[in-house]
Design an enzyme around this catalytic site. Structure first.
Site, short mmCIF file in Angstrom:
data_model
loop_
_atom_site.label_atom_id
_atom_site.label_comp_id
_atom_site.label_asym_id
_atom_site.label_seq_id
_atom_site.Cartn_x
_atom_site.Cartn_y
_atom_site.Cartn_z
NE ARG A 258 -1.85 8.51 -4.62
CZ ARG A 258 -0.87 8.69 -4.20
NH1 ARG A 258 -0.07 7.64 -3.85
NH2 ARG A 258 -0.17 9.80 -4.05
CG LEU B 96 -2.02 -1.04 1.54
CD1 LEU B 96 -2.56 -1.13 2.93
CD2 LEU B 96 -2.96 -0.96 0.32
CG ASP B 97 0.39 4.38 -3.06
OD1 ASP B 97 1.18 3.52 -3.34
OD2 ASP B 97 -0.48 4.76 -3.60
NE ARG B 98 6.13 8.35 2.69
CZ ARG B 98 7.26 8.08 3.35
NH1 ARG B 98 7.35 8.16 4.54
NH2 ARG B 98 8.28 8.27 2.57
#
Length: 250
Positions: free
Chosen positions: A187, A79-81
């Site tokens: 996104r 997962l992205d930060r």
């Protein structure tokens, strides 16, 4: 342990002899980027589950002309930060290979929630290949603004709730169902239909601070998978408080 590290501790949602399912907090990096020395999920894994060291596959990265090897113990996906939510980890190599194959065969199903700018159509399918942006190497893009190799990417979405704040600005709470697993896919896709996820400093910087979000308003809510013994699981990560917006129109 620093106060920041305490804040970034994952919560275990499920543990079996073969795997872990955790709720990753927003702000926690999944694995080092090879450029900076900062606390990551890898540090938490190796401290709490040292036997997971060596499970999975390392990642080779280039930095200042040198190849850096980044360890990713038990990490099957990421997962992205800034994205919070459910993350699946393998405790041994056999489970890692099995889960990796499930991801490749699209057996594992993931469901996200996001808050986006404006009101999209009630439901839709975004089928736009993704490539590197021609303007900024850090980001990904669709259409003519992308360059290099393009990778197929498909996202289904459903509008769950519509929101109007006190200033009359419109937002929507959406369920996102990725059919592929590309970097930054959700996104990029929501931006491509002019309804970017708010709080996204990389893809929609003008939305920072909207509805109080100082991070991307994206949460991995649910994951479904099968373990090596054939048992089916569906695990949910609780919805963070910041997503519980009071200005709902329906």
């Amino acid at each position: 342990m620093t106060s920041l590290e305490k804040k970034l501790q994952p919560i275990i949602l499920l543990e079996t002899p073969d795997l872990l399912v955790i709720n990753k907090p927003a702000g926690l990096l999944v694995h080092p980027d090879g450029k900076h020395d900062e606390y990551s999920l890898v540090d938490w894994i190796l401290k709490n589950y040292p036997d997971m060291g060596g499970v999975g596959e390392s990642l080779a990265m280039q930095y200042k002309g040198e190849e850096i090897i980044v360890d990713r113990p038990g990490i099957v996906h990421r997962l992205d930060r800034e994205t919070s939510g459910v993350l699946l980890l393998a405790k041994n190599q056999e489970t890692y290979e099995d889960l990796k194959q499930q991801f490749q065969n699209h057996v594992i199903k993931k469901e996200y929630i996001a808050i986006v700018l404006g009101w999209p159509k009630d439901r839709g399918i975004i089928n736009d290949p993704i490539g590197r942006s021609s303007r900024d190497i850090r980001i990904w893009s669709t259409g003519r603004s992308a360059r290099g190799a393009m990778r197929d990417a498909i996202t289904r979405y459903v509008v769950e709730k519509k929101i109007i704040n006190e200033q009359g600005e419109k937002f929507a709470w959406v369920k996102l169902l990725p059919q592929t697993g590309r970097t930054h896919q959700l996104r990029v896709h929501m931006k491509s239909i002019q309804h970017p996820i708010i709080g996204d400093g990389l893809y929609a910087p003008k939305t920072l601070g909207m509805l109080g979000f100082d991070r991307v308003a994206l949460h991995a809510h649910r994951i479904s998978f099968i373990d090596r013994n054939g048992k089916e699981y569906t695990i949910e990560a609780p919805i963070p408080d910041e997503f519980k917006i009071p200005f709902l129109t329906k």
